[in-house]
Design an enzyme around this catalytic site. Structure first.
Site, short mmCIF file in Angstrom:
data_model
loop_
_atom_site.label_atom_id
_atom_site.label_comp_id
_atom_site.label_asym_id
_atom_site.label_seq_id
_atom_site.Cartn_x
_atom_site.Cartn_y
_atom_site.Cartn_z
N GLY A 109 0.92 -1.26 -0.13
CA GLY A 109 0.13 0.10 -0.08
C GLY A 109 1.02 1.31 -0.09
N ARG A 110 0.44 2.25 0.67
CA ARG A 110 1.15 3.59 0.51
C ARG A 110 2.53 3.35 1.16
NH1 ARG A 110 -3.95 5.04 2.60
NH2 ARG A 110 -4.96 6.96 1.21
N ILE A 111 2.50 2.85 2.35
CA ILE A 111 3.78 2.89 3.14
C ILE A 111 4.60 1.73 2.52
CG2 ILE A 111 4.82 2.13 5.31
CD1 ILE A 111 2.28 3.08 6.74
N ARG B 175 -2.28 -8.35 -1.52
CA ARG B 175 -3.58 -8.92 -1.99
C ARG B 175 -3.88 -8.90 -3.11
NH1 ARG B 175 -8.25 -6.76 1.85
NH2 ARG B 175 -6.89 -4.90 1.48
N THR C 33 7.40 -2.61 11.07
CA THR C 33 7.02 -1.38 11.28
C THR C 33 5.28 -1.29 11.27
OG1 THR C 33 7.24 -0.40 9.26
CG2 THR C 33 8.99 -0.10 10.75
N ARG D 206 2.45 -4.11 12.46
CA ARG D 206 1.79 -4.57 13.56
C ARG D 206 2.55 -5.87 14.20
NH1 ARG D 206 0.17 0.00 14.23
NH2 ARG D 206 -1.77 0.90 14.59
N GLU E 56 2.27 -4.93 23.10
CA GLU E 56 2.68 -3.74 23.42
C GLU E 56 1.99 -3.32 24.78
OE1 GLU E 56 2.70 -0.58 20.57
OE2 GLU E 56 3.58 -2.35 18.94
N HIS F 255 7.73 1.64 19.00
CA HIS F 255 6.56 2.12 18.19
C HIS F 255 6.80 3.60 17.78
CE1 HIS F 255 2.23 1.16 16.96
NE2 HIS F 255 2.73 1.88 16.12
N GLY G 224 7.14 4.72 14.56
CA GLY G 224 7.02 4.86 13.18
C GLY G 224 6.31 6.27 12.74
C1 DGY Z 1 -1.17 3.82 13.47
O1 DGY Z 1 -1.22 5.16 12.89
O2 DGY Z 1 -1.51 2.75 13.07
C2 DGY Z 1 0.52 3.91 14.02
O3 DGY Z 1 0.76 2.72 14.38
C3 DGY Z 1 0.50 4.74 15.45
O4 DGY Z 1 1.01 5.87 14.93
#
Ligand code: DGY
Length: 326
Positions: A159-161, A181, A241, A243, A272, A290, A292
Site C-alpha cells: 500500500g502507501r507505506i 492481496r 513497522t 503491527r 505492546e 513504536h 513509526g
Molecule cells: C498508526 O497510525 O496506526 C500507528 O501505528 C500509530 O502511529
C-alpha cells in the site's frame, strides 16, 4: 447529534497544537495526565459525548462499543491502523469509524529504512558497546555486518507505506519484490521496479530482507508463523513497522537466538508495551518503541485529519477517512 459544539472525548494527550484547535472547535474532554484509560473509564468519559477519539493504545472491543452511550456516533481514531477497534461491532451499533491515512506514510517508511540499515550494520549493538566503555578501537574483523546494496527486499503489503519503502530502498541499491492481496497496476510496478510474487512462501524463500507493511487483520494475524519463518534464508533479516501481531514473536525470537534468521529490526510488538523477553537478550535485534509516526509534523497532521473527519461528520458530510468493514 445535538446542536452546539460536539462533545469529543480524547483518550490520550495529543500535540498541543491539535488540542488547542480541538478546544476551539469542540467541547473537548482531554486527558491531560495522559494516563491509559480503562474500558470503563472510556465509557464513563463518553457520557453525553458525540465522538470518541482513541489511539492504538486503547482496546475498543465489542464489549466497550456495546456499552458506549447512544450519543456516540463517531469513533475518529488518531492513527491509521484500526485493528484495535472492533469494526463489526461499531457497524452493528451504527457508529462510523475514521482513521488518519496518508499523513504518516513517509515517516513510517523512514523508520523502516532506519531499521533496514541499523539491523544488518549492527548500529545499536555498536552504540551499546561504546557506552559500555569497552570499545578498544578499529580492527579489520571487528563488528562485521551485512551489506544491503545488491540485496533483495521482499515487502509484504504494497500500500502507501510499502510503496514509500520501495522508493527509498531503490536508493540503497536493493531490488524490490513484493507480495500483496492485489497486484499493483503495471505502471506503478514499472515505476517502482518491483517484482510481484503471488505466492508469499515462494517470496520468503528467495529474499535477503523482509519488510512488513500490511495492516493487521484476521487474515494477517501470525502471517509470519513458525512455518513461514522457517522458509527464510539463515542470512535474512526481518523488519516490522506495521503491527506486532503479524509475526509469531515467540517463534521468531527462538529462531533469531538459534541463528536460523540473521537479525530483525522491530518497531511494533505483539503485546505492546510488553516485549517478548527472549528478544531483549538478543544482540542481532534492533528494538524501537513504536516510533513509526513519531515526528512533530506527522503527529500534528494526524490530529488535523482527526479534526477534519469530526468536522465533516458533524456538518453532515461524509468524513474523508471513513473506514469500512472488510
Ligand atoms: C498508526 O497510525 O496506526 C500507528 O501505528 C500509530 O502511529
Amino acid at each position: 447529534m445535538a446542536k452546539g459544539k460536539p462533545v469529543v472525548v480524547v483518550t490520550r494527550q495529543l500535540p498541543r497544537e491539535v488540542e488547542t484547535r480541538m478546544m476551539e472547535l469542540f467541547e473537548a474532554r482531554l486527558n491531560a495526565p495522559d494516563n491509559r484509560m480503562s474500558a470503563q473509564q472510556i465509557i464513563d468519559a463518553c457520557d453525553g459525548a458525540d465522538v470518541l477519539v482513541p489511539t492504538v493504545t486503547d482496546r475498543i472491543d465489542a464489549d466497550l462499543i456495546n456499552n458506549l452511550p447512544d450519543s456516540v456516533e463517531l469513533i475518529a481514531n488518531f492513527g491509521v491502523g484500526v485493528n484495535h477497534i472492533d469494526l463489526e461491532a461499531a457497524t452493528a451499533q451504527k457508529i462510523v469509524v475514521t482513521n488518519t491515512p496518508g499523513v504518516l506514510t513517509d515517516d513510517t517508511a523512514d523508520m523502516t529504512a532506519c531499521l533496514l540499515l541499523a539491523a544488518p550494520r549492527r548500529l545499536v549493538e555498536g552504540e551499546r558497546l561504546i557506552r559500555s566503555g569497552k570499545w578498544d578501537g578499529w580492527a579489520p574483523t571487528f563488528m562485521i555486518g551485512h551489506r544491503i546494496s545488491g540485496k533483495r527486499l521482499g515487502i509484504i503489503g504494497m500500500g502507501r507505506i510499502g510503496q514509500a519503502v520501495a522508493r527509498r530502498v531503490k536508493g540503497f541499491g536493493m531490488t524490490v519484490h513484493y507480495h500483496n492481496r492485489r497486484r499493483l497496476h503495471e505502471e506503478v510496478e514499472r515505476d517502482l521496479e518491483a517484482t510481484y510474487w503471488e505466492d508469499l512462501d515462494q517470496m520468503l524463500a528467495h529474499m535477503d530482507f523482509i519488510s512488513i507493511n500490511c495492516p493487521h487483520t484476521k487474515e494477517t494475524h501470525h502471517l509470519l508463523n513458525a512455518n513461514r519463518l522457517a522458509l527464510l534464508k539463515p542470512h535474512a533479516f526481518v523488519v516490522n513497522t506495521a503491527r506486532g501481531e503479524i509475526i509469531d514473536e515467540a517463534a521468531m525470537a527462538q529462531m533469531l537466538a538459534n541463528g536460523e534468521i540473521a537479525g530483525a529490526g522491530l518497531d511494533v510488538y505483539e503485546r505492546e508495551p510488553e516485549i517478548e523477553p527472549a528478544l531483549l537478550d538478543l544482540d542481532n535485534v534492533v528494538l524501537a518503541p513504536h516510533l513509526g509516526s513519531a515526528t512533530h509534523e506527522g503527529r500534528i497532521a494526524m490530529g488535523e485529519k482527526v479534526i477534519v473527519n469530526i468536522k465533516s461528520f458533524v456538518d453532515d458530510h461524509r468524513p474523508p477517512d471513513r473506514v469500512y468493514e472488510v
